[in-house]
Design an enzyme around this catalytic site. Structure first.
Site, mmCIF file in Angstrom:
data_model
loop_
_atom_site.group_PDB
_atom_site.id
_atom_site.type_symbol
_atom_site.label_atom_id
_atom_site.label_comp_id
_atom_site.label_asym_id
_atom_site.label_seq_id
_atom_site.Cartn_x
_atom_site.Cartn_y
_atom_site.Cartn_z
ATOM 1 N N CYS A 234 0.022 15.673 5.030
ATOM 2 C CA CYS A 234 -0.515 14.438 4.452
ATOM 3 C C CYS A 234 -1.272 14.654 3.148
ATOM 4 O O CYS A 234 -1.567 13.689 2.452
ATOM 5 C CB CYS A 234 -1.435 13.751 5.466
ATOM 6 N N HIS A 313 -6.848 25.852 0.917
ATOM 7 C CA HIS A 313 -5.824 26.204 1.916
ATOM 8 C C HIS A 313 -6.436 27.156 2.937
ATOM 9 O O HIS A 313 -6.918 28.223 2.578
ATOM 10 C CB HIS A 313 -4.630 26.870 1.227
ATOM 11 N N HIS A 397 -16.306 5.393 -6.198
ATOM 12 C CA HIS A 397 -15.370 4.949 -5.156
ATOM 13 C C HIS A 397 -14.803 6.170 -4.434
ATOM 14 O O HIS A 397 -14.647 7.244 -5.030
ATOM 15 C CB HIS A 397 -14.231 4.125 -5.765
ATOM 16 N N HIS A 401 -8.289 9.904 2.954
ATOM 17 C CA HIS A 401 -6.997 9.772 3.631
ATOM 18 C C HIS A 401 -7.146 9.045 4.964
ATOM 19 O O HIS A 401 -7.944 9.444 5.817
ATOM 20 C CB HIS A 401 -6.387 11.149 3.852
ATOM 21 N N HIS A 430 -6.053 -0.123 8.904
ATOM 22 C CA HIS A 430 -5.838 -1.332 9.701
ATOM 23 C C HIS A 430 -4.559 -2.059 9.288
ATOM 24 O O HIS A 430 -3.764 -2.480 10.131
ATOM 25 C CB HIS A 430 -7.040 -2.275 9.543
ATOM 26 N N ASN A 434 -1.336 4.987 9.165
ATOM 27 C CA ASN A 434 -1.341 6.274 8.468
ATOM 28 C C ASN A 434 0.012 6.424 7.775
ATOM 29 O O ASN A 434 1.020 6.727 8.410
ATOM 30 C CB ASN A 434 -1.573 7.407 9.468
#
Length: 502
Positions: A234, A313, A397, A401, A430, A434
């Site tokens: 993702c 990573h 802002h 994710h 909502h 995802n």
């Protein structure tokens, strides 16, 4: 004593605590502004002294200074040459700015919506799930933070479902081409002027590749630099942006397009292992297309400037490597398993990431506080809690994710954010679920649709992915940004934010 009296007493007792917190807040703000402007304040007396001395210098002093320079002409010319050479090298070697011209998020047609009742009924009728698994999915859905209007692919709406290579290709084409069509329409950019193409999709990597499908569809030029990133989870959207940025440093005066998506059709899990059932309940159809440029002329029409990309990573650690893992269960059915240690591993990756990002974005006042507490902890009090920098001083802002409700909750608590800072993430989860690597773009579109993005505002996009990775991208608004045509929030933004069930 009546209840009203008790309330009044409690209010009176709470007032000093409230005033104390307010005072501490303003003390910290005062400290922040003092340290941030310390250099300016130190220069003011120096400027005054120089001004006074300059005003007292007469014509005779200036004539003597000119004569001195004439006798040292070689020195003056040499210094000037070095200055010109150094300035030229600086101009030629500095990183070229990367501008985000526009982006587009795919919105699926209404017939692909999957309300909870329909989702559960389909799961029951497929016959692949036992009662325990069905009940588990129902509980996950109720606690997930997803709404009733998220989308699943066409193949999952049949009973029984029809996952196939053809159906997966169709889903990929609908999402990618839908986002790209809208992007090219809004920007009026000719697809043949695209010099760099980066596509990321973690679980579906056919041959020819997804990037080749886009080249074929839009008849892109033969010398295009195209890349297809697979299996990177993702957070691959930020990785794709980083790759495009690096390519734009080499290839001048061109456009780059980054397409981020995930494919659900062939990656739906039809078994009963609970850790592998969670993705079924969270992942939904979505994708984004982003247009980047390194041409200085595009600064005028661009929305954002890319400021930083920081990648972390943790794959060298076995536990982190396996915490999001595609595998087969005991019955031979393939799915993605989520480890119970996922949140702890994500927290560790986040800590490493912000340790690198912090010095790049935080004001010097926060860096000094962090360093001071670190020294005290090392030398005097090892049990002392480390100081958590206030990232609200660095960013206006936050696009976290939308991996799940727990992810957003954890970052809200650890970064000490306010509800408004995570509103875009919660509402994206909502409304769209995802959507993997594209979720941070739906969140940015939400902020724009709410007309909150002002010129000079900084945005922090942060994403987590298998491997395990935590990646950040920082953008600065070049103008007051308004939503583009066909924004995914265009017809529903007035209904948000919605109140979520605890």
């Amino acid at each position: 004593m009546d209840s009203g009296g008790e309330i009044r007493i409690h209010q009176q007792r709470g007032l000093p605590d409230f005033l104390q917190s307010v005072n501490l807040k303003y003390v910290k703000l005062g400290y922040h502004y003092l340290i941030s402007n310390l250099l300016t304040l130190c220069f003011i007396p120096l400027i005054i002294i120089i001004s006074i001395e300059s005003s007292q210098m007469n014509i005779k002093d200036l004539r003597q200074l000119w004569i001195h320079l004439q006798y040292n002409l070689v020195t003056v010319i040499t210094c000037s040459a070095f200055l010109v050479f150094g300035f030229t090298v600086f101009i030629m070697t500095r990183p070229r700015p990367v501008y985000l011209i526009d982006y587009s998020c795919y919105r699926a047609p209404d017939h692909l919506k999957a309300p909870f009742n329909q989702f559960m009924e389909h799961s029951r009728l497929t016959g692949d799930f036992d009662d325990t698994s069905l009940e588990f999915q129902r509980k996950i859905l109720e606690r997930s933070g997803l709404g009733e209007e998220t989308y699943v692919p066409e193949a999952m709406h049949y009973i029984p479902p029809r996952p196939s290579m053809a159906a997966a290709r169709e889903e990929a084409e609908q999402v990618m081409f839908g986002a790209l069509d809208n992007l090219f329409t809004n920007t009026q950019v000719n697809p043949k002027s695209i010099g760099i193409l980066v596509v990321n999709c973690s679980l579906f990597n056919p041959t020819p590749s997804l990037s080749a499908m886009i080249v074929n569809k839009y008849r892109l030029r033969g010398n295009i630099r195209s890349f297809n990133l697979g299996g990177m989870g993702c957070s691959a959207g930020v990785i794709a942006i980083d790759l495009a940025k690096d390519m734009l440093q080499v290839h001048r005066n061109t456009y780059a397009v980054v397409v981020s998506t995930e494919n659900i059709t062939q990656n739906w899990y039809f078994g009963n292992k609970k850790s592998m059932l969670i993705p079924n309940c969270l992942f939904r159809v979505g994708g984004s297309a982003v247009l980047l440029s390194n041409e200085s002329a595009d600064k005028r029409k661009g929305k954002y400037k890319l400021v930083h990309v920081v990648r972390t990573h943790r794959g060298a650690d076995d536990k982190a490597f396996r915490c999001v893992y595609q595998e087969q269960d005991d019955a031979g059915k393939t799915g993605v398993s989520l480890s119970k240690d996922l949140m702890a591993i994500a927290g560790g990756a986040l800590k490493t990431n912000i340790t690198t990002l912090g010095p790049l974005v935080l004001p010097i006042s926060e860096q000094l506080l962090f360093f001071a507490t670190l020294v005290v902890k090392k030398l005097l009090n090892k049990k002392m809690m480390p100081y958590i920098p206030d990232f609200k001083l660095a960013f206006d802002h936050f696009c976290i994710h939308a991996g799940g409700r727990a992810v957003i909750d954890e970052l809200e608590k650890n970064l000490q954010l306010l509800p408004v800072h995570v509103e875009a993430s919660r509402m994206t989860l909502h409304r769209f679920g995802n959507t993997s690597s594209s979720s941070i773009w739906y969140e940015l579109a939400y902020i724009e649709a709410k007309q909150r993005m002002q010129k000079g505002n900084r945005v922090w996009q942060i994403a987590f992915g298998s491997g395990f990775k935590c990646n950040s991208a920082v953008w600065e608004a070049l103008r007051d940004v308004k939503p583009s045509c066909n924004s995914p929030w265009e017809d529903c933004i007035d209904m948000y934010p919605v109140k979520l069930v605890a």
